[in-house]
Design a protein around this motif. Structure first.
Motif, mmCIF file in Angstrom:
data_model
loop_
_atom_site.group_PDB
_atom_site.id
_atom_site.type_symbol
_atom_site.label_atom_id
_atom_site.label_comp_id
_atom_site.label_asym_id
_atom_site.label_seq_id
_atom_site.Cartn_x
_atom_site.Cartn_y
_atom_site.Cartn_z
ATOM 1 N N ILE A 148 42.770 2.922 -2.806
ATOM 2 C CA ILE A 148 43.245 4.212 -2.304
ATOM 3 C C ILE A 148 42.943 5.275 -3.357
ATOM 4 N N LYS A 149 42.207 6.292 -2.944
ATOM 5 C CA LYS A 149 41.870 7.399 -3.840
ATOM 6 C C LYS A 149 42.378 8.699 -3.225
ATOM 7 N N GLN A 150 42.945 9.526 -4.066
ATOM 8 C CA GLN A 150 43.452 10.824 -3.633
ATOM 9 C C GLN A 150 42.291 11.806 -3.497
ATOM 10 N N LYS A 151 42.243 12.506 -2.358
ATOM 11 C CA LYS A 151 41.230 13.543 -2.154
ATOM 12 C C LYS A 151 41.645 14.806 -2.907
ATOM 13 N N ALA A 152 40.651 15.627 -3.254
ATOM 14 C CA ALA A 152 40.942 16.895 -3.912
ATOM 15 C C ALA A 152 41.700 17.828 -2.973
ATOM 16 N N GLU A 153 41.337 17.788 -1.684
ATOM 17 C CA GLU A 153 41.992 18.635 -0.687
ATOM 18 C C GLU A 153 42.308 17.809 0.555
ATOM 19 N N ALA A 154 43.375 18.198 1.229
ATOM 20 C CA ALA A 154 43.733 17.537 2.481
ATOM 21 C C ALA A 154 42.719 17.889 3.561
ATOM 22 N N GLY A 155 42.367 16.899 4.363
ATOM 23 C CA GLY A 155 41.444 17.099 5.468
ATOM 24 C C GLY A 155 42.078 16.633 6.756
ATOM 25 N N PRO A 156 41.296 16.584 7.836
ATOM 26 C CA PRO A 156 41.839 16.149 9.136
ATOM 27 C C PRO A 156 42.409 14.727 9.099
ATOM 28 N N ALA A 157 41.898 13.881 8.195
ATOM 29 C CA ALA A 157 42.367 12.502 8.109
ATOM 30 C C ALA A 157 43.416 12.308 7.014
ATOM 31 N N GLY A 158 43.900 13.401 6.423
ATOM 32 C CA GLY A 158 44.941 13.281 5.412
ATOM 33 C C GLY A 158 44.457 13.551 4.007
ATOM 34 N N THR A 159 45.217 13.040 3.032
ATOM 35 C CA THR A 159 44.918 13.311 1.625
ATOM 36 C C THR A 159 44.380 12.110 0.875
ATOM 37 N N MET A 172 50.451 -4.681 0.691
ATOM 38 C CA MET A 172 49.708 -4.851 1.926
ATOM 39 C C MET A 172 48.562 -5.844 1.739
ATOM 40 N N ALA A 173 47.834 -5.708 0.642
ATOM 41 C CA ALA A 173 46.697 -6.600 0.405
ATOM 42 C C ALA A 173 47.143 -8.055 0.321
ATOM 43 N N ARG A 174 48.318 -8.286 -0.272
ATOM 44 C CA ARG A 174 48.832 -9.658 -0.398
ATOM 45 C C ARG A 174 49.103 -10.265 0.976
ATOM 46 N N LEU A 175 49.694 -9.476 1.874
ATOM 47 C CA LEU A 175 49.982 -9.960 3.227
ATOM 48 C C LEU A 175 48.699 -10.236 4.002
ATOM 49 N N ILE A 176 47.727 -9.355 3.867
ATOM 50 C CA ILE A 176 46.440 -9.562 4.535
ATOM 51 C C ILE A 176 45.781 -10.825 4.003
ATOM 52 N N LEU A 177 45.829 -11.008 2.694
ATOM 53 C CA LEU A 177 45.216 -12.195 2.094
ATOM 54 C C LEU A 177 45.876 -13.470 2.597
ATOM 55 N N GLN A 178 47.184 -13.466 2.804
ATOM 56 C CA GLN A 178 47.868 -14.639 3.365
ATOM 57 C C GLN A 178 47.332 -14.951 4.759
ATOM 58 N N GLU A 179 47.159 -13.919 5.575
ATOM 59 C CA GLU A 179 46.593 -14.124 6.918
ATOM 60 C C GLU A 179 45.176 -14.656 6.828
ATOM 61 N N LEU A 180 44.381 -14.110 5.912
ATOM 62 C CA LEU A 180 42.991 -14.547 5.780
ATOM 63 C C LEU A 180 42.906 -16.006 5.358
ATOM 64 N N ARG A 181 43.816 -16.462 4.522
ATOM 65 C CA ARG A 181 43.839 -17.875 4.120
ATOM 66 C C ARG A 181 44.055 -18.755 5.360
#
Length: 127
Positions: free
Chosen positions: A23-34, A1-10
């Motif tokens: 992306i970091k994994q949360k200890a527990e799932a919350g309303p916005a996911g894990t 994903m970052a590569r595609l975004i970087l192409q657009e930014l160029r």
């Protein structure tokens, strides 16, 4: 994903920018996911990418959002083609890119205008 975004930014004038997705994994799932997801960005060579929300100006944020929206439109178009020409959603979308033209000109300004033209009707956009 970052590569595609970087192409657009160029294309939008960030020739020497860096963009990463942390992306970091949360200890527990919350309303916005894990996962905690953070965009890291550096517009200047030699500076390490830092949290986008802390380092990008208003104009930079607008151009980055334009790049993300162009990627989204391209992805949706690909899905529509695979599904046999599904019609675009009938709801009108309105997008505002405040200061998207700040500090740019020439070729970069042309790329910004071209990016805006990728939005299918009935999308309205304000710059």
């Amino acid at each position: 994903m970052a590569r595609l975004i970087l192409q657009e930014l160029r294309e939008l004038g960030f020739q020497k920018a860096e963009f990463k997705v942390d992306i970091k994994q949360k200890a527990e799932a919350g309303p916005a996911g894990t996962d905690d997801v953070e965009f890291l960005f550096s517009a200047n060579p030699g500076e390490p990418p830092r949290p986008l929300v802390k380092v990008a100006s208003g104009g930079e944020l607008s151009r980055i959002m334009l790049g993300l929206k162009c990627l989204e439109i391209g992805r949706q178009d690909g899905i529509k083609r695979r599904e046999g020409g599904m019609q675009a959603a009938s709801a009108t979308r309105t997008l505002v890119f405040d200061e998207v033209d700040a500090g740019i000109g020439g070729v970069t300004a042309q790329h910004v205008a071209t990016g805006c033209m990728h939005f299918p009707p009935p999308t309205r956009y304000f710059v």
